[in-house]
Scaffold this motif. Structure first.
Motif, PDB file in Angstrom:
ATOM      1  N   GLN A  63      54.528  24.297  64.512  1.00  0.00           N
ATOM      2  CA  GLN A  63      55.875  24.284  63.969  1.00  0.00           C
ATOM      3  C   GLN A  63      56.391  25.991  63.827  1.00  0.00           C
ATOM      4  OE1 GLN A  63      57.652  21.735  62.041  1.00  0.00           O
ATOM      5  NE2 GLN A  63      58.414  20.555  63.158  1.00  0.00           N
ATOM      6  N   LEU A  64      55.161  26.340  62.912  1.00  0.00           N
ATOM      7  CA  LEU A  64      55.035  28.053  62.382  1.00  0.00           C
ATOM      8  C   LEU A  64      54.742  28.635  63.919  1.00  0.00           C
ATOM      9  CD1 LEU A  64      55.710  30.170  60.640  1.00  0.00           C
ATOM     10  CD2 LEU A  64      53.564  29.914  59.447  1.00  0.00           C
ATOM     11  N   ASP A  65      53.720  28.432  64.587  1.00  0.00           N
ATOM     12  CA  ASP A  65      53.193  29.461  65.199  1.00  0.00           C
ATOM     13  C   ASP A  65      54.032  29.250  66.539  1.00  0.00           C
ATOM     14  OD1 ASP A  65      50.829  30.785  66.583  1.00  0.00           O
ATOM     15  OD2 ASP A  65      50.401  29.179  68.017  1.00  0.00           O
ATOM     16  N   GLU A  70      57.796  32.804  69.314  1.00  0.00           N
ATOM     17  CA  GLU A  70      59.448  32.841  70.053  1.00  0.00           C
ATOM     18  C   GLU A  70      59.512  33.749  69.230  1.00  0.00           C
ATOM     19  OE1 GLU A  70      63.633  30.939  68.952  1.00  0.00           O
ATOM     20  OE2 GLU A  70      61.878  29.835  69.766  1.00  0.00           O
ATOM     21  N   MET A  71      59.783  34.087  67.734  1.00  0.00           N
ATOM     22  CA  MET A  71      60.514  35.349  66.964  1.00  0.00           C
ATOM     23  C   MET A  71      59.739  36.936  67.993  1.00  0.00           C
ATOM     24  SD  MET A  71      62.414  34.991  65.101  1.00  0.00           S
ATOM     25  CE  MET A  71      63.023  36.213  63.924  1.00  0.00           C
ATOM     26  N   LYS A  72      58.097  36.694  67.972  1.00  0.00           N
ATOM     27  CA  LYS A  72      57.417  37.904  69.496  1.00  0.00           C
ATOM     28  C   LYS A  72      58.586  38.333  69.797  1.00  0.00           C
ATOM     29  CE  LYS A  72      53.088  39.492  69.431  1.00  0.00           C
ATOM     30  NZ  LYS A  72      51.854  39.593  69.428  1.00  0.00           N
ATOM     31  N   GLU A  73      58.467  37.516  71.281  1.00  0.00           N
ATOM     32  CA  GLU A  73      58.713  37.068  72.261  1.00  0.00           C
ATOM     33  C   GLU A  73      60.382  37.978  72.618  1.00  0.00           C
ATOM     34  OE1 GLU A  73      58.116  33.383  74.110  1.00  0.00           O
ATOM     35  OE2 GLU A  73      56.370  34.438  74.196  1.00  0.00           O
ATOM     36  N   GLY A  77      61.064  41.504  73.748  1.00  0.00           N
ATOM     37  CA  GLY A  77      62.538  42.078  74.830  1.00  0.00           C
ATOM     38  C   GLY A  77      63.800  42.499  74.522  1.00  0.00           C
ATOM     39  N   LYS A  78      63.578  43.416  73.279  1.00  0.00           N
ATOM     40  CA  LYS A  78      64.848  44.088  72.831  1.00  0.00           C
ATOM     41  C   LYS A  78      64.130  46.084  72.948  1.00  0.00           C
ATOM     42  CE  LYS A  78      66.767  41.989  68.752  1.00  0.00           C
ATOM     43  NZ  LYS A  78      66.799  42.077  67.644  1.00  0.00           N
ATOM     44  N   ASP A  79      63.015  45.920  73.245  1.00  0.00           N
ATOM     45  CA  ASP A  79      62.114  47.106  73.334  1.00  0.00           C
ATOM     46  C   ASP A  79      62.634  47.717  74.643  1.00  0.00           C
ATOM     47  OD1 ASP A  79      60.772  46.790  71.237  1.00  0.00           O
ATOM     48  OD2 ASP A  79      58.996  46.329  72.077  1.00  0.00           O
TER      49      ASP A  79
END
Length: 79
Positions: A63-65, A70-73, A77-79
């Motif tokens: 779940q943590l992974d 998800e957070m990394k994606e 996506g903001k870049d």
């Protein structure tokens, strides 16, 4: 007896005493010889507990992974 474990005999006997107190081993003394045996049922209960704990922690780590990926994606996506 303690030599293969690189510890003094009193230390080894103390460890065996703890194992016996927790019912993981049992001992029998005949004359000057004390024999220790694993207690299969208690070992089985311990093994079951470890399996449950491993399953729980594997699920939590998965779940943590997933969350971190998800957070990394989202961050990429903001870049």
């Amino acid at each position: 007896m303690a030599e293969p474990f690189k510890m003094a005999l009193p230390s080894l006997m103390q460890h065996l005493g703890v194992l016996e107190d927790s019912s993981l081993v049992r001992s029998e003394k005949v004359g000057r010889v004390r024999t220790y045996k694993l207690t299969q049922e208690t070992m089985r209960v311990g093994e079951d507990w470890f399996v449950r704990q491993r399953t729980l922690w594997e699920r939590r780590l998965n779940q943590l992974d997933s969350y971190l990926l998800e957070m990394k994606e989202k961050e990429n996506g903001k870049d």
